[in-house]
Design a protein around this motif. Sequence first.
Motif, PDB file in Angstrom:
ATOM      1  N   LEU A  28      24.415  24.779 -33.425  1.00  0.00           N
ATOM      2  CA  LEU A  28      25.505  25.438 -32.696  1.00  0.00           C
ATOM      3  C   LEU A  28      26.297  26.242 -33.604  1.00  0.00           C
ATOM      4  CD1 LEU A  28      26.668  25.666 -29.970  1.00  0.00           C
ATOM      5  CD2 LEU A  28      28.136  23.958 -30.423  1.00  0.00           C
ATOM      6  N   LEU A  29      26.660  25.569 -34.721  1.00  0.00           N
ATOM      7  CA  LEU A  29      27.587  26.287 -35.632  1.00  0.00           C
ATOM      8  C   LEU A  29      26.730  27.477 -36.360  1.00  0.00           C
ATOM      9  CD1 LEU A  29      28.803  23.132 -37.666  1.00  0.00           C
ATOM     10  CD2 LEU A  29      30.053  24.816 -36.173  1.00  0.00           C
ATOM     11  N   VAL A  30      25.525  27.415 -36.387  1.00  0.00           N
ATOM     12  CA  VAL A  30      25.055  28.663 -37.023  1.00  0.00           C
ATOM     13  C   VAL A  30      24.795  29.771 -35.959  1.00  0.00           C
ATOM     14  CG1 VAL A  30      22.598  29.465 -37.750  1.00  0.00           C
ATOM     15  CG2 VAL A  30      23.177  27.365 -38.543  1.00  0.00           C
ATOM     16  N   ILE A  31      24.855  29.442 -34.961  1.00  0.00           N
ATOM     17  CA  ILE A  31      24.791  30.448 -33.545  1.00  0.00           C
ATOM     18  C   ILE A  31      26.470  31.066 -33.679  1.00  0.00           C
ATOM     19  CG2 ILE A  31      24.710  30.994 -31.105  1.00  0.00           C
ATOM     20  CD1 ILE A  31      22.519  28.832 -31.146  1.00  0.00           C
ATOM     21  N   VAL A  32      27.424  30.248 -33.727  1.00  0.00           N
ATOM     22  CA  VAL A  32      28.768  30.448 -33.340  1.00  0.00           C
ATOM     23  C   VAL A  32      29.415  31.191 -34.650  1.00  0.00           C
ATOM     24  CG1 VAL A  32      31.080  29.622 -33.183  1.00  0.00           C
ATOM     25  CG2 VAL A  32      29.324  28.698 -31.923  1.00  0.00           C
ATOM     26  N   ALA A  33      29.036  30.826 -35.746  1.00  0.00           N
ATOM     27  CA  ALA A  33      29.916  31.307 -36.998  1.00  0.00           C
ATOM     28  C   ALA A  33      28.766  32.134 -38.013  1.00  0.00           C
ATOM     29  CB  ALA A  33      30.316  30.002 -37.776  1.00  0.00           C
ATOM     30  N   GLY A  34      27.815  32.043 -37.576  1.00  0.00           N
ATOM     31  CA  GLY A  34      26.464  32.547 -38.728  1.00  0.00           C
ATOM     32  C   GLY A  34      26.641  32.102 -39.923  1.00  0.00           C
ATOM     33  N   GLY A  35      26.590  33.037 -40.950  1.00  0.00           N
ATOM     34  CA  GLY A  35      26.779  32.381 -42.376  1.00  0.00           C
ATOM     35  C   GLY A  35      27.945  32.757 -42.869  1.00  0.00           C
ATOM     36  N   SER A  36      28.986  33.402 -42.055  1.00  0.00           N
ATOM     37  CA  SER A  36      30.211  33.798 -42.739  1.00  0.00           C
ATOM     38  C   SER A  36      31.268  32.621 -42.783  1.00  0.00           C
ATOM     39  CB  SER A  36      30.825  34.996 -41.686  1.00  0.00           C
ATOM     40  OG  SER A  36      31.049  34.556 -40.541  1.00  0.00           O
ATOM     41  N   ALA A  37      32.211  32.699 -43.456  1.00  0.00           N
ATOM     42  CA  ALA A  37      33.430  31.669 -43.663  1.00  0.00           C
ATOM     43  C   ALA A  37      34.552  32.197 -42.937  1.00  0.00           C
ATOM     44  CB  ALA A  37      33.839  31.549 -45.008  1.00  0.00           C
ATOM     45  N   VAL A  38      35.282  31.181 -42.251  1.00  0.00           N
ATOM     46  CA  VAL A  38      36.588  31.597 -41.585  1.00  0.00           C
ATOM     47  C   VAL A  38      37.724  31.100 -42.209  1.00  0.00           C
ATOM     48  CG1 VAL A  38      35.231  31.684 -39.373  1.00  0.00           C
ATOM     49  CG2 VAL A  38      36.414  29.511 -40.340  1.00  0.00           C
ATOM     50  N   THR A  39      38.772  31.917 -42.449  1.00  0.00           N
ATOM     51  CA  THR A  39      39.920  31.735 -43.068  1.00  0.00           C
ATOM     52  C   THR A  39      40.980  31.119 -42.330  1.00  0.00           C
ATOM     53  OG1 THR A  39      39.567  33.381 -44.681  1.00  0.00           O
ATOM     54  CG2 THR A  39      41.518  32.525 -44.707  1.00  0.00           C
ATOM     55  N   VAL A  40      41.698  29.849 -42.642  1.00  0.00           N
ATOM     56  CA  VAL A  40      42.630  29.535 -41.775  1.00  0.00           C
ATOM     57  C   VAL A  40      44.137  30.215 -41.916  1.00  0.00           C
ATOM     58  CG1 VAL A  40      43.140  27.588 -43.583  1.00  0.00           C
ATOM     59  CG2 VAL A  40      43.814  27.210 -41.210  1.00  0.00           C
ATOM     60  N   SER A  41      44.925  30.283 -40.986  1.00  0.00           N
ATOM     61  CA  SER A  41      46.198  30.814 -41.092  1.00  0.00           C
ATOM     62  C   SER A  41      47.161  29.761 -40.321  1.00  0.00           C
ATOM     63  CB  SER A  41      46.275  32.281 -40.481  1.00  0.00           C
ATOM     64  OG  SER A  41      45.791  32.166 -39.248  1.00  0.00           O
ATOM     65  N   ASN A  42      46.723  28.828 -39.608  1.00  0.00           N
ATOM     66  CA  ASN A  42      47.356  27.823 -39.107  1.00  0.00           C
ATOM     67  C   ASN A  42      48.321  27.212 -40.074  1.00  0.00           C
ATOM     68  OD1 ASN A  42      48.122  25.055 -37.981  1.00  0.00           O
ATOM     69  ND2 ASN A  42      46.728  25.537 -36.503  1.00  0.00           N
ATOM     70  N   PRO A  43      49.823  27.179 -40.026  1.00  0.00           N
ATOM     71  CA  PRO A  43      50.577  26.768 -40.954  1.00  0.00           C
ATOM     72  C   PRO A  43      50.665  25.312 -41.047  1.00  0.00           C
ATOM     73  CG  PRO A  43      51.941  27.513 -38.947  1.00  0.00           C
ATOM     74  CD  PRO A  43      50.237  28.021 -38.610  1.00  0.00           C
ATOM     75  N   ALA A  44      50.321  24.572 -40.003  1.00  0.00           N
ATOM     76  CA  ALA A  44      50.405  23.225 -40.011  1.00  0.00           C
ATOM     77  C   ALA A  44      49.375  22.370 -40.861  1.00  0.00           C
ATOM     78  CB  ALA A  44      50.351  22.396 -38.590  1.00  0.00           C
ATOM     79  N   VAL A  45      48.068  23.321 -40.780  1.00  0.00           N
ATOM     80  CA  VAL A  45      46.984  22.827 -41.506  1.00  0.00           C
ATOM     81  C   VAL A  45      47.230  23.407 -43.007  1.00  0.00           C
ATOM     82  CG1 VAL A  45      44.479  23.261 -41.826  1.00  0.00           C
ATOM     83  CG2 VAL A  45      45.189  23.537 -39.668  1.00  0.00           C
ATOM     84  N   ILE A  46      47.523  24.365 -43.294  1.00  0.00           N
ATOM     85  CA  ILE A  46      47.901  24.848 -44.558  1.00  0.00           C
ATOM     86  C   ILE A  46      48.919  23.981 -45.235  1.00  0.00           C
ATOM     87  CG2 ILE A  46      48.940  26.611 -46.236  1.00  0.00           C
ATOM     88  CD1 ILE A  46      47.980  28.666 -44.160  1.00  0.00           C
TER      89      ILE A  46
END
Length: 313
Positions: A134-152
């Motif tokens: 499922l992740l390969v279909i959704v994200a492919g091979g690209s990375a996603v960058t987080v901008s969520n302030p609480a996570v950071i």
Amino acid sequence: MNIIRSAFRNPPLLTLLLVALVWIVASFTLRGFGAYGHLRYLLELAAVIGIVAAGQTLVILMGGIDLSVGAVITVTAILLPLISPAWDPTGLAGIAAALAIATGIGLMNGAGAAYLRVPPIIMTLAMATFLQGLLVIVAGGSAVTVSNPAVILLGQARPLAIPSGIILWLFVAIVVLLLVHRMPIGARFLALGANPLAARLSGVSVTRNTLIVHTLSGFFAGLAGILVLGMNRQGYVGIGDPYLLTSIAAVVLGGTSILGGRGTYAGTIPGAILLVTTTALITVVNASPGWRSIMFGTLILALLLVSGREARR
């Protein structure tokens, strides 16, 4: 001598003594290894393993193994940046949604094991395989960058010079230790792992407790995924893979029986630290990854032999 004899009868204590010995020897032989900043960094890395291994400990205590934790970490790290709503400036809504998804995956694992009678190791393996596809279909091979302030903030903040991940791990450890050793539900987990038939005849619900441990495992894996995302500032396919085997190894190194019914999260904590410390030593001396596997395997086999010998007495 009394301490040594006690350690061999107590696998968690033995693992803790091994950690102390390795840290002392490495601090005197390797420049900078014993510096506060380096030891703090090792504990920060161990916190991720320790949080994942919290749920893994509960599942193993009941005689199962959760092979989906790595995939759940990856799902959390990839989906959280995608589902964090723009209207939430704190980022807490995205965290809540990601944790709900991770917990739901754990609940599905428990439902499959409890209602469909699928062995937990098979159910979680199937779930991990499904999620990876499922992740390969959704994200492919690209990375996603987080901008969520609480996570950071979770991944980067250091209140009182202590990484927030270590503080989070402390809270998780307190909750799990209280759950296993101070609450009736912990006794039921141990009873089902030690003798499922006797526990069922005593009125302990296998279905309910299977659902609980797998749901908690999903939650803790999701929590670790958020921490990993905050530390790396991005998520990508495979980011959670290293934590599958290390979470199991930390539990085993801590003296918990892989067959269930015997063990404690108090042993998993030094087990996680020992794994991270060993990896750091291999990195410092420029040893190949093969030596890491050999050392991990040797440690696990040695502690299994010691704990198995004591269990037969």
